[in-house]
Design a protein around this motif. Structure first.
Motif, mmCIF file in Angstrom:
data_model
loop_
_atom_site.group_PDB
_atom_site.id
_atom_site.type_symbol
_atom_site.label_atom_id
_atom_site.label_comp_id
_atom_site.label_asym_id
_atom_site.label_seq_id
_atom_site.Cartn_x
_atom_site.Cartn_y
_atom_site.Cartn_z
ATOM 1 N N PHE A 43 -12.264 -0.579 -3.664
ATOM 2 C CA PHE A 43 -10.891 -0.653 -4.154
ATOM 3 C C PHE A 43 -10.547 -2.120 -4.354
ATOM 4 N N ASP A 44 -9.397 -2.383 -4.948
ATOM 5 C CA ASP A 44 -8.988 -3.760 -5.245
ATOM 6 C C ASP A 44 -8.471 -4.382 -3.947
ATOM 7 N N LEU A 45 -9.351 -5.075 -3.223
ATOM 8 C CA LEU A 45 -8.993 -5.630 -1.922
ATOM 9 C C LEU A 45 -7.881 -6.668 -2.039
ATOM 10 N N ASP A 46 -7.935 -7.504 -3.076
ATOM 11 C CA ASP A 46 -6.878 -8.509 -3.249
ATOM 12 C C ASP A 46 -5.518 -7.843 -3.409
ATOM 13 N N ASP A 47 -5.488 -6.747 -4.147
ATOM 14 C CA ASP A 47 -4.250 -6.009 -4.359
ATOM 15 C C ASP A 47 -3.718 -5.454 -3.037
ATOM 16 N N VAL A 48 -4.612 -4.879 -2.244
ATOM 17 C CA VAL A 48 -4.210 -4.295 -0.963
ATOM 18 C C VAL A 48 -3.690 -5.379 -0.015
ATOM 19 N N LEU A 49 -4.413 -6.497 0.067
ATOM 20 C CA LEU A 49 -3.978 -7.576 0.964
ATOM 21 C C LEU A 49 -2.639 -8.166 0.530
ATOM 22 N N MET A 50 -2.408 -8.233 -0.781
ATOM 23 C CA MET A 50 -1.119 -8.729 -1.267
ATOM 24 C C MET A 50 0.011 -7.758 -0.895
ATOM 25 N N LEU A 51 -0.250 -6.462 -0.995
ATOM 26 C CA LEU A 51 0.759 -5.474 -0.604
ATOM 27 C C LEU A 51 1.108 -5.616 0.875
ATOM 28 N N PHE B 284 9.319 -2.964 13.555
ATOM 29 C CA PHE B 284 8.677 -1.795 12.936
ATOM 30 C C PHE B 284 7.425 -2.307 12.250
ATOM 31 N N PRO B 285 6.438 -1.431 11.959
ATOM 32 C CA PRO B 285 5.203 -1.919 11.345
ATOM 33 C C PRO B 285 5.450 -2.733 10.082
ATOM 34 N N ASN B 286 4.721 -3.829 9.954
ATOM 35 C CA ASN B 286 4.766 -4.680 8.769
ATOM 36 C C ASN B 286 4.427 -3.870 7.526
ATOM 37 N N SER B 287 3.359 -3.068 7.632
ATOM 38 C CA SER B 287 2.923 -2.197 6.539
ATOM 39 C C SER B 287 2.414 -0.892 7.134
ATOM 40 N N ILE B 288 2.634 0.184 6.404
ATOM 41 C CA ILE B 288 2.038 1.476 6.749
ATOM 42 C C ILE B 288 1.311 1.992 5.516
ATOM 43 N N ILE B 289 0.062 2.405 5.718
ATOM 44 C CA ILE B 289 -0.744 2.980 4.639
ATOM 45 C C ILE B 289 -0.958 4.449 4.972
ATOM 46 N N LEU B 290 -0.494 5.318 4.083
ATOM 47 C CA LEU B 290 -0.701 6.754 4.249
ATOM 48 C C LEU B 290 -1.922 7.174 3.443
ATOM 49 N N CYS B 291 -2.843 7.883 4.076
ATOM 50 C CA CYS B 291 -4.071 8.324 3.416
ATOM 51 C C CYS B 291 -4.142 9.844 3.407
ATOM 52 N N GLY B 292 -4.580 10.396 2.287
ATOM 53 C CA GLY B 292 -4.750 11.836 2.201
ATOM 54 C C GLY B 292 -5.416 12.223 0.899
#
Length: 540
Positions: free
Chosen positions: A25-33, A172-180
């Motif tokens: 996946f686009d790691l740079d995109d994820v880290l920026m998010l 509260f969490p800085n970021s939450i990633i929901l996977c499904g």
């Protein structure tokens, strides 16, 4: 120690051949998010590598030392369904225990104990608030299998995450990633009050949805070359186009074929043996026949009404290429499961050749078992199939039994084609192959029977002479003129014969769905010539 192809659970690079999960996946995109404190979704069909990717992301973030990242799988809450208190409590417990493992501290468990007396509609929010405040660094929380939760329980979890969103990152969490499997926006959640809540309304803080794709042809090659580098066992380069056509990069299929061909085909444990396309074909056939867990899950999904509404028109070659008779939600659901793909400007199709083979074969499995016909009845002395004798037998069978047998299929609209394929599968099982091409808007089904002419039942290698038979299946409805349908069918049959090459014979089979005709009018056959080719045309 020799590694192997993985077909169960997350990747472990010390024992599995592995494509770097962070490259998928686009790691740079994820880290920026994450730097932007966004909440987002990663979704993909089952057994495509989501868990491996998220575990790798967790480990990367923890090494970088800017965040504390934790992965938690909440699938265990599925069994409690609409028991909101149990699901919310088990979600908090799972997150706390995963944090304890990462921190090597009982702090998360201690924080969890302070929330046990709270009501279920605020328990998760308060737990994540207190945990975030107690941690020395911002929290990144990865929640996997979120769509395993259902009904009121899922709504409660999503809304409690939304409630604390404005307090991030200090409380509260800085970021939450929901996977499904599905994007949260596509959830249609039925509450105990029978109301329908969409995921988009319950979780309207989502900033982006990322979809994990299949392997590319280059990644398939890279994965298999790891086996060659470690064992010295070579793959004929002709294997790779075949692998791509069979799997289109679906990660479980790619690994399953690799494991089967390098280990389960026992003669290939001798690493001096070169893997050939014929061996790949045998491996694929074994996987389909054995019905591994991945295949079983796929077959089970075919029984769901919303899956049937999408797959049945594809099997029956519906004339509705714009999918106008299907709901967008049904189509999205089946796409998210990885069963179908939709390419720009093209109609829906089954995702890969292995799935195209599995679906009609499994839909007719019980029918095959009840058929009395035996392969030897239609086999000549040289091992070839007497196709004319076979189709004459099927004509009689179809005349006597079609109404009763087609009524047994869940996919009745595709009944005539499925019944013929069940009949053919019964004849070729253990000694041949059927390649199938069908799809929405094609108005035909192409079948290619390949029968190795070998005295050894397990000898499928390329040096073995092979009988090749093309069958073109078409449906005649009331509005269709028979002559025009035959003319178009002859053109399509000849085109498919040219595509296949080295074909021994071609047959055009027309199922007449006009119930006002007598069987004597519908049952016939005669040879016809098209562009110098003799094609046998059959009326059913």
């Amino acid at each position: 120690m020799e590694r192997f192809f993985n077909t169960a659970g997350p990747q472990q690079p010390d024992i599995h051949y592995t494509i770097d999960p962070l490259s998928r996946f686009d790691l740079d995109d994820v880290l920026m998010l994450i730097r932007q404190r966004k909440y987002f979704v990663l979704h993909a069909p089952r057994q495509t590598g989501k868990t491996s990717c998220m575990l790798a992301l967790r480990d990367l973030l923890n090494k970088q030392d800017d965040y504390i990242a934790v992965y938690a799988n909440v699938e265990g809450g599925q069994g409690s369904r609409d028991k909101v208190e149990e699901v919310v409590g088990s979600t908090c417990d799972t997150i706390a225990e995963r944090f304890r493992m990462i921190l090597q501290s009982d702090l998360p468990l201690q924080v969890r104990e302070t929330t046990r007396s709270l009501k279920s509609d605020s328990m998760l929010t308060v737990f994540l608030q207190r945990l975030s405040q107690a941690l020395p660094k911002p929290l990144v929380l990865i929640i996997d299998e979120i769509d395993a939760l259902v009904g009121d329980s899922l709504v409660s979890v999503l809304r409690q995450i939304r409630t604390g969103y404005e307090s991030r990152p200090q409380a509260f969490p800085n970021s939450i990633i929901l996977c499904g499997v599905r994007d949260v926006r596509d959830y249609r959640i039925q509450t105990s009050g029978k109301d329908i809540v969409t995921g988009g309304s319950a979780f309207n803080i989502k900033s982006k949805s990322l979809r994990l794709g299949n392997f590319t042809p280059e990644e398939i090659h890279t994965l298999y070359m790891q086996h060659t580098e470690e064992t010295g066992q070579r793959f004929d380069e002709a294997c790779f186009p075949m692998l791509w056509l069979a799997t289109e990069g679906q990660p479980w299929l790619v690994n399953a074929v690799g494991y089967e061909v390098t280990w389960e085909l026992r003669e290939n444990r001798n690493r001096s043996v070169v893997i050939t396309p014929d061996m790949i074909e045998r491996a694929i056939e074994n996987i389909i026949y054995r019905r591994d867990t991945h295949i079983d899950i796929l077959i089970d999904k075919l029984r769901e009404p919303r899956v049937k509404r999408v797959i049945e028109p594809i099997l029956s070659n519906s004339e509705e290429p714009d999918e106008s008779k299907m709901s967008d939600d049904d189509i999205q659901y089946v796409k998210d499961m990885g069963l179908v793909v939709k390419e720009m400007g093209k109609p829906l199709r089954i995702s890969n050749a292995i799935y195209r083979e599995i679906i009609p074969r499994e839909l007719t499995a019980s029918t095959q078992q009840q058929l009395l016909q035996q392969p030897q009845w239609f086999q000549r002395e040289d091992g070839s199939i007497d196709v004319e004798k076979l189709l004459l037998a099927f004509q009689q069978f179809f005349r006597e039994n079609s109404d009763a047998w087609i009524g047994r299929f869940d996919y009745a609209e595709a009944g005539p084609q499925l019944l013929l394929q069940a009949f053919l599968q019964r004849i070729v099982n253990g000694g041949g192959y059927i390649d199938r091409e069908y799809g929405l808007g094609r108005k035909r089904t192409d079948l290619l029977i390949r029968k190795p002419l070998s005295k050894q039942p397990n000898d499928h290698f390329s040096s073995t002479p092979t009988q090749r038979i093309v069958l073109e299946l078409k449906i005649k409805r009331k509005k269709d003129g028979l002559d025009a349908l035959i003319e178009k069918g002859l053109e399509q049959t000849a085109e498919y014969m040219d595509t296949v090459g080295s074909v021994d014979e071609g047959h055009l089979i027309i199922f007449n769905r006009d119930g006002q005709l007598t069987w004597d009018e519908r049952i016939w056959h005669r040879p016809m010539t098209y562009q110098g080719r003799t094609i046998m045309v059959w009326g059913m």
